[in-house]
Design a protein around this motif. Structure first.
Motif, PDB file in Angstrom:
ATOM      1  N   SER A  27     -17.645 -28.894 115.555  1.00 51.92           N
ATOM      2  CA  SER A  27     -17.253 -28.837 114.147  1.00 51.92           C
ATOM      3  C   SER A  27     -18.437 -29.109 113.218  1.00 51.92           C
ATOM      4  O   SER A  27     -18.251 -29.458 112.062  1.00 51.92           O
ATOM      5  N   PHE A  29     -21.682 -28.269 110.826  1.00 47.50           N
ATOM      6  CA  PHE A  29     -21.849 -27.295 109.745  1.00 47.50           C
ATOM      7  C   PHE A  29     -22.434 -25.990 110.281  1.00 47.50           C
ATOM      8  O   PHE A  29     -22.028 -24.903 109.865  1.00 47.50           O
ATOM      9  N   GLN A  32     -20.137 -23.082 111.865  1.00 46.35           N
ATOM     10  CA  GLN A  32     -19.389 -22.149 111.020  1.00 46.35           C
ATOM     11  C   GLN A  32     -20.045 -20.774 110.974  1.00 46.35           C
ATOM     12  O   GLN A  32     -19.371 -19.777 110.740  1.00 46.35           O
ATOM     13  N   SER A  33     -21.349 -20.714 111.172  1.00 48.98           N
ATOM     14  CA  SER A  33     -22.047 -19.432 111.089  1.00 48.98           C
ATOM     15  C   SER A  33     -22.244 -18.771 112.444  1.00 48.98           C
ATOM     16  O   SER A  33     -22.844 -17.705 112.528  1.00 48.98           O
ATOM     17  N   HIS A  38     -13.034 -19.357 117.068  1.00 47.70           N
ATOM     18  CA  HIS A  38     -12.908 -20.454 116.119  1.00 47.70           C
ATOM     19  C   HIS A  38     -11.463 -20.948 116.117  1.00 47.70           C
ATOM     20  O   HIS A  38     -10.535 -20.153 116.192  1.00 47.70           O
ATOM     21  N   ASN A  58     -18.353 -15.099 112.521  1.00 48.37           N
ATOM     22  CA  ASN A  58     -18.528 -16.431 111.943  1.00 48.37           C
ATOM     23  C   ASN A  58     -17.142 -16.966 111.582  1.00 48.37           C
ATOM     24  O   ASN A  58     -16.142 -16.269 111.733  1.00 48.37           O
ATOM     25  N   ALA A  59     -17.101 -18.192 111.076  1.00 47.90           N
ATOM     26  CA  ALA A  59     -15.814 -18.819 110.775  1.00 47.90           C
ATOM     27  C   ALA A  59     -15.079 -18.088 109.657  1.00 47.90           C
ATOM     28  O   ALA A  59     -13.854 -17.940 109.708  1.00 47.90           O
ATOM     29  N   LYS A  60     -15.814 -17.611 108.669  1.00 50.66           N
ATOM     30  CA  LYS A  60     -15.180 -16.941 107.534  1.00 50.66           C
ATOM     31  C   LYS A  60     -14.484 -15.646 107.969  1.00 50.66           C
ATOM     32  O   LYS A  60     -13.377 -15.343 107.530  1.00 50.66           O
ATOM     33  N   GLN A  63     -11.422 -16.574 109.993  1.00 49.83           N
ATOM     34  CA  GLN A  63     -10.396 -17.088 109.084  1.00 49.83           C
ATOM     35  C   GLN A  63      -9.690 -15.951 108.356  1.00 49.83           C
ATOM     36  O   GLN A  63      -8.468 -15.956 108.213  1.00 49.83           O
ATOM     37  N   TRP A  78     -10.278 -24.296 108.987  1.00 47.27           N
ATOM     38  CA  TRP A  78     -11.204 -24.314 110.122  1.00 47.27           C
ATOM     39  C   TRP A  78     -11.327 -25.709 110.713  1.00 47.27           C
ATOM     40  O   TRP A  78     -11.485 -26.695 109.987  1.00 47.27           O
TER      41      TRP A  78
END
Length: 83
Positions: A27, A29, A32-33, A38, A58-60, A63, A78
């Motif tokens: 988890s 930072f 996330q990339s 995820h 990536n996380a975005k 999501q 996330w």
């Protein structure tokens, strides 16, 4: 009786620690990339919340994929990169 309860608590605590290590999430930072699977806590208004995973670059991206399939009343939050 107190010894029995203490022992049961110790065993339960050890089991939780082992289960947590087997399903560890990154988890940080930087995670996330990263591409991969995820994990998200899917929060829903008027419905049951759940934990789901989605693959993405990536996380975005993961999501967005999960949000599109979860419906209008749910939003994935996330938690980390699985594995």
């Amino acid at each position: 009786m107190k010894k029995t309860i203490g022992f049961v608590g110790l065993v339960a605590g050890a089991a939780l620690m082992l289960a947590g290590a087997a399903s560890a999430l990154d988890s940080s930072f930087d995670a996330q990339s990263k591409a991969g699977t995820h994990q998200f806590y899917v929060w829903c208004t008027g419905g049951a919340d759940s934990v789901k995973t989605a693959d993405g670059a990536n996380a975005k991206e993961a999501q967005a994929t999960l949000a599109a399939s979860s419906g209008n009343n749910c939003w994935p939050v996330w938690q980390g990169l699985a594995g």
